[in-house]
Design an enzyme around this catalytic site. Sequence first.
Site, mmCIF file in Angstrom:
data_model
loop_
_atom_site.group_PDB
_atom_site.id
_atom_site.type_symbol
_atom_site.label_atom_id
_atom_site.label_comp_id
_atom_site.label_asym_id
_atom_site.label_seq_id
_atom_site.Cartn_x
_atom_site.Cartn_y
_atom_site.Cartn_z
ATOM 1 N N CYS A 1 1.648 28.843 -17.033
ATOM 2 C CA CYS A 1 0.894 28.666 -18.037
ATOM 3 C C CYS A 1 0.637 27.479 -18.872
ATOM 4 O O CYS A 1 1.313 27.149 -20.046
ATOM 5 C CB CYS A 1 2.508 29.885 -19.187
ATOM 6 S SG CYS A 1 2.463 30.359 -18.097
ATOM 7 N N PRO B 1 0.505 -1.623 0.196
ATOM 8 C CA PRO B 1 -0.515 -0.292 -0.153
ATOM 9 C C PRO B 1 0.916 1.339 -0.143
ATOM 10 O O PRO B 1 1.738 1.338 0.564
ATOM 11 C CB PRO B 1 -0.812 -0.210 1.508
ATOM 12 C CG PRO B 1 0.207 -0.884 2.545
ATOM 13 C CD PRO B 1 0.829 -2.007 1.113
HETATM 14 N N1 LLP Z 1 2.203 -1.223 -5.576
HETATM 15 C C1 LLP Z 1 2.984 -1.573 -7.194
HETATM 16 C C2 LLP Z 1 4.085 -2.128 -8.403
HETATM 17 C C3 LLP Z 1 2.644 0.294 -7.539
HETATM 18 O O1 LLP Z 1 2.949 0.026 -8.940
HETATM 19 C C4 LLP Z 1 2.130 0.523 -6.956
HETATM 20 C C5 LLP Z 1 1.343 2.786 -7.199
HETATM 21 C C6 LLP Z 1 1.993 0.713 -5.399
HETATM 22 C C7 LLP Z 1 2.404 -0.878 -4.779
HETATM 23 C C8 LLP Z 1 1.055 1.968 -4.833
HETATM 24 O O2 LLP Z 1 -0.424 1.970 -5.196
HETATM 25 P P1 LLP Z 1 -1.537 2.396 -4.377
HETATM 26 O O3 LLP Z 1 -1.594 1.759 -2.514
HETATM 27 O O4 LLP Z 1 -0.114 3.381 -3.879
HETATM 28 O O5 LLP Z 1 -2.342 2.088 -4.770
HETATM 29 N N2 LLP Z 1 0.178 9.044 -8.994
HETATM 30 C C9 LLP Z 1 -1.285 7.850 -9.155
HETATM 31 C C10 LLP Z 1 -1.071 6.339 -8.483
HETATM 32 C C11 LLP Z 1 0.014 5.905 -9.706
HETATM 33 C C12 LLP Z 1 0.558 5.101 -8.879
HETATM 34 C C13 LLP Z 1 1.012 3.398 -9.251
HETATM 35 N N3 LLP Z 1 1.808 2.370 -8.329
HETATM 36 C C14 LLP Z 1 -2.004 9.229 -8.309
HETATM 37 O O6 LLP Z 1 -1.515 10.199 -7.796
HETATM 38 O O7 LLP Z 1 -2.878 8.467 -7.672
#
Ligand code: LLP
Length: 416
Positions: free
Chosen positions: A345, A277
């Site tokens: 911009c 997470p």
């Molecule tokens: N594991 C892997 C292989 C991942 O690619 C990611 C996130 C995570 C874990 C963690 O996921 P989470 O628990 O945070 O959902 N920039 C985007 C989110 C991109 C997520 C990329 N991968 C946003 O601002 O919503």
Amino acid sequence: HPYFQYRNNVLYAEDVPLDHLAHGLGTPLYVYSRAALKAAWETYRSAIGPLPVLVCYGMKANSNLAVLKEFVRLGAGFDIVSGGELKRALAVGADPAKIVFSGVGKQVWEMRDALAAGVKCFNVESEGELRRLSDVAQEMGMRAPVSLRVNPDVDAQTHPYISTGLKENKFGIAIESALDVYLTAQALPGLEIVGVDCHIGSQLTDISPYFDALEKLLDLIGQLDQAGIRIAHLDLGGGLGIRYTDETPPSPKALLDQVFERLNARGQGHLHLILEPGRSLVGNAGVLLTTVQYLKHSDARNFAIVDAAMNDLLRPALYDAYHGVQPLRPRAGDLVEYDIVGPVCESADWLAKGRALAIQQGDVLAVESAGAYSMAMASNYNTRARAAEVMVDGSNYHVVRQRETLDDLLRGESTL
Ligand code: LLP
């Protein structure tokens, strides 16, 4: 958000009035709550109890060293995606035996560094990567622990830019070819198969896609078993959503209870589970403070032009993401609907749209839920220095990253 609350009409982070930080340290300013980080961790810890689960914080969400150090203290492992993230994890004393290395494009130097550190597992995303990793490990006289990141082709029902478990995504190895690729891995001399991995997307607010993926992975684990390949752990990735506005994301407890119910039902209760997470551990532990520079009214719209921009917080521009906006000192008076925009911009440079606020020039606003993928995605576009970051701890606060200076921005460049 319990750690960011009004007292006597002033917004606080824990016991620190936020206007005090804004005036003393300037804006834009990221403010994190240590208690909120701990509380988010506790939702996982209490859901796990005695179950064999390792939580590897997906540190791409927020890799500030103070945040990482807090998770080290709490006993977290880390999910890293680059040699740079490995460096950060080691810098705060993370236990390499709790680090998993994800990502589609691992380079030789990154593999070497991670093998030398002794990471728990490489989550491998292609056959090319398997062969490279085997070679690198062999050169070092080692065997690299691997999982294949399997793409289970499930619809995570989230924004297409953050959905990763569909066939058309660049991530993982298609579930139909996974058995073959595992057999390839088994034959490679520098590898040791330890697990199966997936990550289906982010900001998931519905729990069912996890179980669609889980059933497919358990089928695969059964096939591997028949082929004589024993799996020690199953990594279900990250993805649990948070509340930005009115979402009701599933809790770690709901997820874990049902995952183990299904593991037990299928005779796989001995499997160790890894979760990665990111957002759900940090997203609601931070706010971005920004000062209103101008109010501008046109026939079509009212704009509040603030000193934070898409280079500080990219999520609205990139994903149309919603972040709550609150004044640090709410005023009496008529509410006006504002688009909150930055000085960059680009028409995409907005932080929020159509928010009813009573504000004046010079007021400071808190952009909420800015603990995840916020500072982490900041850039220097328009030669804007990146914001400072502060960690609040009760009635104390610590600057955990200095504001970038303009000299920092010019460093390393030269003219002919
Ligand atoms: N594991 C892997 C292989 C991942 O690619 C990611 C996130 C995570 C874990 C963690 O996921 P989470 O628990 O945070 O959902 N920039 C985007 C989110 C991109 C997520 C990329 N991968 C946003 O601002 O919503």
